[in-house]
Design a protein around this motif. Structure first.
Motif, PDB file in Angstrom:
ATOM      1  N   SER A  52      -9.464  -9.155  92.526  1.00 42.16           N
ATOM      2  CA  SER A  52     -10.000 -10.299  93.274  1.00 42.16           C
ATOM      3  C   SER A  52      -9.415 -10.328  94.677  1.00 42.16           C
ATOM      4  O   SER A  52      -8.357  -9.755  94.946  1.00 42.16           O
ATOM      5  CB  SER A  52      -9.679 -11.616  92.553  1.00 42.16           C
ATOM      6  N   LEU A  53     -10.107 -11.017  95.559  1.00 46.68           N
ATOM      7  CA  LEU A  53      -9.675 -11.092  96.953  1.00 46.68           C
ATOM      8  C   LEU A  53      -8.311 -11.752  97.080  1.00 46.68           C
ATOM      9  O   LEU A  53      -7.443 -11.273  97.819  1.00 46.68           O
ATOM     10  CB  LEU A  53     -10.706 -11.867  97.775  1.00 46.68           C
ATOM     11  N   ASP A  54      -8.093 -12.853  96.387  1.00 45.65           N
ATOM     12  CA  ASP A  54      -6.850 -13.599  96.573  1.00 45.65           C
ATOM     13  C   ASP A  54      -5.678 -13.008  95.811  1.00 45.65           C
ATOM     14  O   ASP A  54      -4.525 -13.178  96.206  1.00 45.65           O
ATOM     15  CB  ASP A  54      -7.048 -15.068  96.177  1.00 45.65           C
ATOM     16  N   ARG A  55      -5.938 -12.286  94.728  1.00 45.79           N
ATOM     17  CA  ARG A  55      -4.838 -11.695  93.963  1.00 45.79           C
ATOM     18  C   ARG A  55      -4.469 -10.299  94.474  1.00 45.79           C
ATOM     19  O   ARG A  55      -3.296  -9.956  94.577  1.00 45.79           O
ATOM     20  CB  ARG A  55      -5.209 -11.634  92.479  1.00 45.79           C
ATOM     21  N   ASN A  56      -5.478  -9.500  94.806  1.00 42.25           N
ATOM     22  CA  ASN A  56      -5.243  -8.093  95.185  1.00 42.25           C
ATOM     23  C   ASN A  56      -5.591  -7.774  96.639  1.00 42.25           C
ATOM     24  O   ASN A  56      -5.210  -6.722  97.146  1.00 42.25           O
ATOM     25  CB  ASN A  56      -6.051  -7.164  94.282  1.00 42.25           C
ATOM     26  N   GLY A  57      -6.354  -8.657  97.272  1.00 45.75           N
ATOM     27  CA  GLY A  57      -6.781  -8.410  98.652  1.00 45.75           C
ATOM     28  C   GLY A  57      -8.097  -7.676  98.745  1.00 45.75           C
ATOM     29  O   GLY A  57      -8.587  -7.402  99.838  1.00 45.75           O
ATOM     30  N   GLY A  83     -21.277 -17.019  98.952  1.00 49.84           N
ATOM     31  CA  GLY A  83     -21.400 -17.210  97.515  1.00 49.84           C
ATOM     32  C   GLY A  83     -20.258 -16.576  96.739  1.00 49.84           C
ATOM     33  O   GLY A  83     -19.724 -17.177  95.791  1.00 49.84           O
ATOM     34  N   GLU A  84     -19.862 -15.348  97.123  1.00 53.62           N
ATOM     35  CA  GLU A  84     -18.789 -14.652  96.410  1.00 53.62           C
ATOM     36  C   GLU A  84     -17.448 -15.361  96.584  1.00 53.62           C
ATOM     37  O   GLU A  84     -16.679 -15.512  95.623  1.00 53.62           O
ATOM     38  CB  GLU A  84     -18.688 -13.210  96.909  1.00 53.62           C
ATOM     39  N   VAL A  85     -17.130 -15.787  97.800  1.00 55.00           N
ATOM     40  CA  VAL A  85     -15.852 -16.448  98.050  1.00 55.00           C
ATOM     41  C   VAL A  85     -15.799 -17.791  97.339  1.00 55.00           C
ATOM     42  O   VAL A  85     -14.777 -18.161  96.741  1.00 55.00           O
ATOM     43  CB  VAL A  85     -15.611 -16.607  99.567  1.00 55.00           C
ATOM     44  N   GLU A  86     -16.895 -18.548  97.376  1.00 51.86           N
ATOM     45  CA  GLU A  86     -16.913 -19.839  96.684  1.00 51.86           C
ATOM     46  C   GLU A  86     -16.772 -19.660  95.178  1.00 51.86           C
ATOM     47  O   GLU A  86     -16.077 -20.450  94.512  1.00 51.86           O
ATOM     48  CB  GLU A  86     -18.210 -20.580  97.009  1.00 51.86           C
ATOM     49  N   GLU A  87     -17.375 -18.619  94.633  1.00 59.41           N
ATOM     50  CA  GLU A  87     -17.258 -18.376  93.194  1.00 59.41           C
ATOM     51  C   GLU A  87     -15.824 -18.014  92.813  1.00 59.41           C
ATOM     52  O   GLU A  87     -15.317 -18.485  91.784  1.00 59.41           O
ATOM     53  CB  GLU A  87     -18.201 -17.246  92.777  1.00 59.41           C
ATOM     54  N   GLN A  88     -15.153 -17.215  93.638  1.00 58.51           N
ATOM     55  CA  GLN A  88     -13.776 -16.834  93.327  1.00 58.51           C
ATOM     56  C   GLN A  88     -12.796 -17.979  93.549  1.00 58.51           C
ATOM     57  O   GLN A  88     -11.834 -18.137  92.799  1.00 58.51           O
ATOM     58  CB  GLN A  88     -13.362 -15.630  94.171  1.00 58.51           C
ATOM     59  N   ASP A  89     -13.036 -18.783  94.591  1.00 56.14           N
ATOM     60  CA  ASP A  89     -12.100 -19.859  94.959  1.00 56.14           C
ATOM     61  C   ASP A  89     -12.359 -21.168  94.221  1.00 56.14           C
ATOM     62  O   ASP A  89     -11.435 -21.948  93.983  1.00 56.14           O
ATOM     63  CB  ASP A  89     -12.184 -20.156  96.459  1.00 56.14           C
ATOM     64  N   GLY A  90     -13.625 -21.443  93.936  1.00 58.05           N
ATOM     65  CA  GLY A  90     -13.974 -22.764  93.429  1.00 58.05           C
ATOM     66  C   GLY A  90     -13.926 -23.815  94.511  1.00 58.05           C
ATOM     67  O   GLY A  90     -13.876 -25.015  94.222  1.00 58.05           O
TER      68      GLY A  90
END
Length: 271
Positions: free
Chosen positions: A33-38, A80-87
């Motif tokens: 994921s973007l926030d865990r692994n970049g 859409g992808e960022v909102e789905e990962q972040d909530g």
């Protein structure tokens, strides 16, 4: 200087070759994921009306149609992808740059006049681990593209997200992505990026065998990589992503790589 008779040096940096293990993430690509692994991988074929576009097709299409079609579509995809990962709600996404790359004639690249401001002036795969924007470079980019609106935008979380899309199945020169949790910040070296009308800053990396690198074998044209280049949230687990292309062993005679990469600002809603 006569065309094809001289080599144009693009940098005053000096690099050394070192060997690293790059793990194939095929079958495990949903674990990142973007926030865990970049970084992460996602499914997106681009604007449906484009069909199977190629590098030559993009050049024929031109900047205006790309900005009206691909850019607007990829901005919606990122949101859409960022909102789905972040909530969390993303207020807006703004693409500020794009780059076309091809491995078809890498020798000729160093013999041509290059216009870095033209995103359709074809580049070759980059083989040095780097982050497109350093922390200071990301803020400089914000100033360059938003002018008087920067003070307001700096009050909220903003990220720079790249979307790297293959234009054909990647048989060689895949994109290697480094797990940000495995990178010691001391590995990074801030380096000026000098253009005719802009001076920015990027990160390069020194060698560290503890870094964990991944790629996606035989990456298809609808399998895009998303890279978090910068995150203004200082408490985020991953605030940057090191990445680099590399040549697969015994890949001589395999297909050439064509890819299209965009760079975008992602702004959270102001609280």
């Amino acid at each position: 200087m006569e065309e094809n008779s001289s080599v144009y040096r693009r940098t005053n940096q000096e690099f050394e070759d070192r060997q690293m293990i790059v793990q194939d993430a095929r079958g495990q690509e949903n674990n990142f994921s973007l926030d865990r692994n970049g970084f992460c991988w996602g499914q997106w074929g681009g604007p449906t009306e484009w069909g199977d576009i190629s590098a030559a097709g993009l050049k024929e299409m031109g900047h205006e149609k790309i900005q009206q079609g691909y850019i607007k579509a990829v901005e919606r995809f990122i949101k859409g992808e960022v909102e789905e990962q972040d909530g969390e709600t993303v207020e807006f996404v703004k693409v500020f740059d794009y780059k076309l790359q091809s491995s078809s004639d890498m020798g000729a690249f160093y013999k041509k006049n290059l216009n870095p401001a033209d995103g359709l002036d074809t580049l070759i795969p980059v083989t040095h681990p780097h982050v497109d924007q350093s922390f200071d470079g990301a803020v400089a980019r914000l100033h360059a593209h938003f002018g008087d609106d920067v003070v307001r935008l700096l009050k909220r979380r903003f990220r720079i997200i790249n979307v790297w899309k293959p234009l054909s199945k990647v048989e060689n020169w895949p994109l290697a992505l480094c797990d940000s949790a495995s990178v010691d910040f001391q590995d990074l070296i801030a380096t000026d990026t000098v253009r005719r009308k802009y001076v920015g800053e990027t990160f390069y990396s020194t060698f560290n065998p503890k870094q964990l690198w991944y790629y996606l074998s035989n990456q298809k044209r609808d399998e895009v990589a998303m890279l978090k280049i910068y995150d203004s949230n200082e408490s985020a687990t991953a605030r940057f992503n090191l990445h680099s292309s590399f040549c697969l062993p015994d890949a001589e005679g395999w297909g050439e790589r064509e890819s299209f990469e965009i760079r975008a600002f992602v702004f959270d809603r102001e609280h």
